[in-house]
Every structure is written in C-alpha cells, then in structure tokens.
Design a protein around this motif. Structure first.
Motif, mmCIF file in Angstrom:
data_model
loop_
_atom_site.group_PDB
_atom_site.id
_atom_site.type_symbol
_atom_site.label_atom_id
_atom_site.label_comp_id
_atom_site.label_asym_id
_atom_site.label_seq_id
_atom_site.Cartn_x
_atom_site.Cartn_y
_atom_site.Cartn_z
ATOM 1 N N LEU A 73 0.812 -1.280 -0.147
ATOM 2 C CA LEU A 73 -0.065 0.142 -0.063
ATOM 3 C C LEU A 73 1.029 1.159 0.006
ATOM 4 C CD1 LEU A 73 -2.882 1.329 -0.030
ATOM 5 C CD2 LEU A 73 -2.789 1.031 2.547
ATOM 6 N N VAL A 74 1.783 1.443 0.756
ATOM 7 C CA VAL A 74 2.763 2.505 0.938
ATOM 8 C C VAL A 74 3.474 2.601 -0.491
ATOM 9 C CG1 VAL A 74 5.007 3.203 1.931
ATOM 10 C CG2 VAL A 74 3.144 2.279 3.391
ATOM 11 N N ALA A 75 4.024 1.345 -1.045
ATOM 12 C CA ALA A 75 4.528 1.532 -2.355
ATOM 13 C C ALA A 75 3.573 2.061 -3.324
ATOM 14 C CB ALA A 75 5.131 -0.011 -2.831
ATOM 15 N N ALA A 76 2.573 1.739 -3.497
ATOM 16 C CA ALA A 76 1.455 2.399 -4.592
ATOM 17 C C ALA A 76 1.200 3.538 -4.194
ATOM 18 C CB ALA A 76 0.312 1.377 -4.460
ATOM 19 N N VAL A 77 0.806 4.129 -2.863
ATOM 20 C CA VAL A 77 0.497 5.490 -2.756
ATOM 21 C C VAL A 77 1.749 6.338 -3.085
ATOM 22 C CG1 VAL A 77 0.132 7.020 -0.874
ATOM 23 C CG2 VAL A 77 -1.217 4.761 -0.832
ATOM 24 N N VAL A 78 2.808 5.793 -2.829
ATOM 25 C CA VAL A 78 4.285 6.739 -2.833
ATOM 26 C C VAL A 78 4.447 6.861 -4.576
ATOM 27 C CG1 VAL A 78 6.627 6.758 -3.004
ATOM 28 C CG2 VAL A 78 5.455 6.366 -0.846
ATOM 29 N N LEU A 115 14.888 4.865 3.286
ATOM 30 C CA LEU A 115 13.707 4.877 2.805
ATOM 31 C C LEU A 115 12.920 5.510 3.807
ATOM 32 C CD1 LEU A 115 13.498 1.667 0.608
ATOM 33 C CD2 LEU A 115 13.056 4.143 -0.226
ATOM 34 N N TYR A 116 12.638 4.647 5.085
ATOM 35 C CA TYR A 116 11.823 5.576 5.950
ATOM 36 C C TYR A 116 11.872 6.919 6.410
ATOM 37 C CZ TYR A 116 9.421 1.332 7.576
ATOM 38 O OH TYR A 116 8.775 0.119 7.772
ATOM 39 N N LEU A 117 13.345 7.249 6.490
ATOM 40 C CA LEU A 117 13.901 8.597 6.574
ATOM 41 C C LEU A 117 13.520 9.524 5.696
ATOM 42 C CD1 LEU A 117 15.650 10.555 8.304
ATOM 43 C CD2 LEU A 117 17.401 9.935 7.046
ATOM 44 N N LEU A 118 13.612 9.165 4.439
ATOM 45 C CA LEU A 118 13.302 10.148 3.245
ATOM 46 C C LEU A 118 11.968 10.380 2.968
ATOM 47 C CD1 LEU A 118 15.818 8.716 0.481
ATOM 48 C CD2 LEU A 118 15.992 11.094 1.690
ATOM 49 N N LEU A 119 11.157 9.264 3.482
ATOM 50 C CA LEU A 119 9.341 9.177 3.255
ATOM 51 C C LEU A 119 9.093 9.941 4.425
ATOM 52 C CD1 LEU A 119 8.504 5.436 2.806
ATOM 53 C CD2 LEU A 119 7.924 7.582 1.209
ATOM 54 N N PHE A 120 9.674 10.207 5.587
ATOM 55 C CA PHE A 120 9.278 11.366 6.239
ATOM 56 C C PHE A 120 9.739 12.816 6.389
ATOM 57 C CE2 PHE A 120 8.295 7.371 9.198
ATOM 58 C CZ PHE A 120 7.054 8.022 9.674
ATOM 59 N N THR A 168 11.859 13.460 -2.714
ATOM 60 C CA THR A 168 11.235 12.566 -3.484
ATOM 61 C C THR A 168 11.706 11.956 -4.699
ATOM 62 O OG1 THR A 168 10.381 14.283 -4.720
ATOM 63 C CG2 THR A 168 8.769 13.756 -2.659
ATOM 64 N N TRP A 169 12.768 12.797 -5.300
ATOM 65 C CA TRP A 169 13.566 11.899 -6.440
ATOM 66 C C TRP A 169 14.517 10.991 -5.622
ATOM 67 C CZ3 TRP A 169 13.045 11.371 -11.115
ATOM 68 C CH2 TRP A 169 12.444 12.103 -11.902
ATOM 69 N N ALA A 170 15.064 11.091 -4.504
ATOM 70 C CA ALA A 170 15.734 10.088 -3.796
ATOM 71 C C ALA A 170 15.022 8.849 -3.320
ATOM 72 C CB ALA A 170 16.607 10.825 -2.636
ATOM 73 N N ILE A 171 13.714 9.079 -2.858
ATOM 74 C CA ILE A 171 13.061 7.948 -2.855
ATOM 75 C C ILE A 171 12.547 7.192 -3.942
ATOM 76 C CG2 ILE A 171 10.586 7.189 -2.321
ATOM 77 C CD1 ILE A 171 10.367 9.668 -0.321
ATOM 78 N N VAL A 172 12.387 7.791 -4.952
ATOM 79 C CA VAL A 172 12.291 7.141 -6.240
ATOM 80 C C VAL A 172 13.425 6.164 -6.715
ATOM 81 C CG1 VAL A 172 11.774 7.342 -8.797
ATOM 82 C CG2 VAL A 172 10.215 8.493 -7.125
ATOM 83 N N LEU A 230 16.126 0.874 -6.766
ATOM 84 C CA LEU A 230 17.284 0.177 -6.280
ATOM 85 C C LEU A 230 16.832 -1.030 -5.265
ATOM 86 C CD1 LEU A 230 20.373 -0.277 -6.337
ATOM 87 C CD2 LEU A 230 20.591 1.205 -4.149
ATOM 88 N N HIS A 231 15.919 -0.731 -4.659
ATOM 89 C CA HIS A 231 15.236 -1.684 -3.701
ATOM 90 C C HIS A 231 14.575 -2.769 -4.469
ATOM 91 C CE1 HIS A 231 13.002 -3.357 -0.222
ATOM 92 N NE2 HIS A 231 11.873 -2.992 -0.816
ATOM 93 N N ALA A 232 13.850 -2.564 -5.545
ATOM 94 C CA ALA A 232 13.149 -3.518 -6.394
ATOM 95 C C ALA A 232 14.049 -4.180 -7.267
ATOM 96 C CB ALA A 232 11.965 -2.731 -7.275
#
Length: 181
Positions: free
Chosen positions: A20-25, A97-102, A149-153, A158-160
C-alpha cells in the motif's frame, strides 16, 4: 496467511502495508510530477494539489502505523544465503527509505502550511499549521521536498532491483516472502 510475521515469512499486515505504501508513494510522485506544470486555467490546477496533500497526510498516518507495527512485530530476518554486505545494505536502504519518506511528508506539509493555513484532508478534517506564517519556508521546504522525493524514487528502484536480483539470479525466497510465500 498469518496476520503477524514469523521467523520465516512476513504476515499479511506487514505485506499489506508494504505494498500500500509503495502504491501510494508511486501515485503521489506521478501526481506531483504531473501537477507542477498545470496552468492556472487547467481543471486540475486546484484539485491535483488538494488530492496530493490529502493523500500525503493519510500516508503520514499509515507510515506511523507501519513504523509502530515494525517495532512491535517479529522481523523474519535475512535468508541464510544473504551475505553480511547484503544484509547491511538492505538495513541501510530500509532505514534511509523510512527517513526520506518522513522528510518528504514533513517538507510537503511545510510547503502547504507556510502561509499559516491548514490542510483539508478530503474535507473530512483539517490539519492546522504548526508554524504560522514563515517567510521563505515554502521555498526551502519545496527544495527539500523535491530532492527527497527523487531520492525516494531512485532508492525504491534500487530496492526493487535488489529484490529482482534475489529472485532471478540468486533464486531465493526474498521477493516471494513479500507476497506471503
């Protein structure tokens, strides 16, 4: 499928929150990327940002719940074939990822409330400004939001990619565990 994680696999709660987080992000990133170029007379000029802000606030709540669930639930841990470098890299990537999302969510909130106004979440409730009017905050928060947001993407890609590497090259259960198998 079990509700909670076990030593071997993730439970339905952790899996559901992950996807759900992945889809929303992804949805928020696409909407944000698209809406910044809307002209004043475009039908979505106000509606796009309103949806973006509302979903972002709801994502913040989901991320708090996800973080709490992660702290309270058992972690299945790495598979036995994972190297120490892979384990350390995965832990660092998840933490980042958690840090960047927050950072992205808080900076988005600061962009929207820098003028002292509240954020209406789909008309259900309002989230007030905690800062009041702060000159220049919108620009600073905007730059932080853009780069985070670009860093999250990039980090999510990389995670995927790492998950697919484990699935296609190592042929282990890393990716399948995130589908409850």
């Amino acid at each position: 499928m079990q509700l909670r994680n076990s030593s071997e696999r993730y439970g339905v709660v952790a899996i559901s929150m992950h996807w759900l987080v992945a889809a929303v992000v992804i949805g928020l990133f696409v909407l944000g990327y698209w809406m910044v170029d809307l002209s004043y007379y475009h039908d979505w000029y106000n509606q796009g940002p309103d949806i973006h802000r509302s979903v972002g606030i709801l994502l913040f709540g989901l991320m708090i719940a996800r973080l709490l669930w992660r702290l309270l639930d058992y972690d299945p841990g790495p598979l036995s074939n994972h190297t120490r470098l892979e384990v350390a890299s995965a832990q660092a990537a998840h933490a980042l990822l958690y840090l960047l999302l927050f950072v992205a969510m808080i900076s988005g909130y600061l962009i929207s409330t820098a003028d002292g106004s509240a954020i209406s979440v789909f008309g259900w409730f309002d989230v007030p400004s905690l800062t009041g009017q702060v000159k220049g905050l919108e620009d600073t928060a905007g730059a932080v939001h853009y780069w985070s947001t670009w860093a999250i993407v990039l980090l999510a890609a990389l995670h995927a990619g790492a998950a697919f590497k484990h699935h296609l090259i190592d042929r282990d259960r890393t990716l399948r565990r995130m589908f409850g198998k």
